[in-house]
Design a protein around this motif. Structure first.
Motif, PDB file in Angstrom:
ATOM      1  N   HIS A  25       1.198  -1.153  -0.284  1.00  0.00           N
ATOM      2  CA  HIS A  25      -0.460   0.262   0.007  1.00  0.00           C
ATOM      3  C   HIS A  25       0.631   1.539  -0.400  1.00  0.00           C
ATOM      4  N   ALA A  26       1.727   1.439  -0.590  1.00  0.00           N
ATOM      5  CA  ALA A  26       3.001   2.662   0.427  1.00  0.00           C
ATOM      6  C   ALA A  26       2.846   3.349  -1.553  1.00  0.00           C
ATOM      7  N   VAL A  27       2.200   2.894  -2.215  1.00  0.00           N
ATOM      8  CA  VAL A  27       1.994   3.078  -3.706  1.00  0.00           C
ATOM      9  C   VAL A  27       0.817   3.567  -4.272  1.00  0.00           C
ATOM     10  N   GLY A  28      -0.034   4.665  -4.375  1.00  0.00           N
ATOM     11  CA  GLY A  28      -1.165   3.472  -4.880  1.00  0.00           C
ATOM     12  C   GLY A  28      -1.122   3.412  -5.708  1.00  0.00           C
ATOM     13  N   PRO A  29      -1.843   3.289  -7.533  1.00  0.00           N
ATOM     14  CA  PRO A  29      -2.387   3.406  -8.986  1.00  0.00           C
ATOM     15  C   PRO A  29      -2.493   4.315  -9.352  1.00  0.00           C
ATOM     16  N   ASP A  30      -1.502   4.919 -10.372  1.00  0.00           N
ATOM     17  CA  ASP A  30      -1.029   6.274 -11.529  1.00  0.00           C
ATOM     18  C   ASP A  30      -2.144   6.256 -11.944  1.00  0.00           C
ATOM     19  N   LEU A  31      -3.412   6.790 -12.060  1.00  0.00           N
ATOM     20  CA  LEU A  31      -4.797   6.990 -12.559  1.00  0.00           C
ATOM     21  C   LEU A  31      -3.958   8.409 -13.687  1.00  0.00           C
ATOM     22  N   THR A  32      -3.672   8.990 -13.591  1.00  0.00           N
ATOM     23  CA  THR A  32      -3.212  10.060 -15.050  1.00  0.00           C
ATOM     24  C   THR A  32      -3.302  10.139 -16.211  1.00  0.00           C
ATOM     25  N   THR A  33      -3.344   8.924 -16.248  1.00  0.00           N
ATOM     26  CA  THR A  33      -3.529   8.979 -17.500  1.00  0.00           C
ATOM     27  C   THR A  33      -5.709   8.969 -18.152  1.00  0.00           C
ATOM     28  N   LEU A  34      -6.306   8.290 -17.207  1.00  0.00           N
ATOM     29  CA  LEU A  34      -7.361   8.300 -17.013  1.00  0.00           C
ATOM     30  C   LEU A  34      -8.081   9.727 -17.260  1.00  0.00           C
TER      31      LEU A  34
END
Length: 74
Positions: A25-34
């Motif tokens: 859980h240290a890094v969340g998902p990267d949703l910048t493209t969406l």
């Protein structure tokens, strides 16, 4: 005897799971493209337009009630 062993086993299992679970859980998902592909500018403009139309209707309705109240004398 078994209660002590079980408590020790659960403590050890909790320690191991806690140690490895932190990294998951240290890094969340990267949703910048969406989120970068979506533009809410037109939606916001449409919503503000509808709200303005409703406000105009509400003000006209209140004004008509005030005029009718003044004409009736009540």
């Amino acid at each position: 005897m078994f209660k002590k062993a079980r408590a020790l086993l659960m403590a050890g299992l909790g320690l191991v799971m806690g140690f490895f679970g932190v990294n998951a859980h240290a890094v969340g998902p990267d949703l910048t493209t969406l989120t970068a592909a979506v533009d809410f500018g037109t939606v916001t403009t449409a919503m503000l337009g509808v709200a303005a139309a409703l406000i105009v209707v509400y003000i006209a309705w209140k004004g008509a009630k005030m005029v009718l109240g003044a004409v009736k004398g009540g």
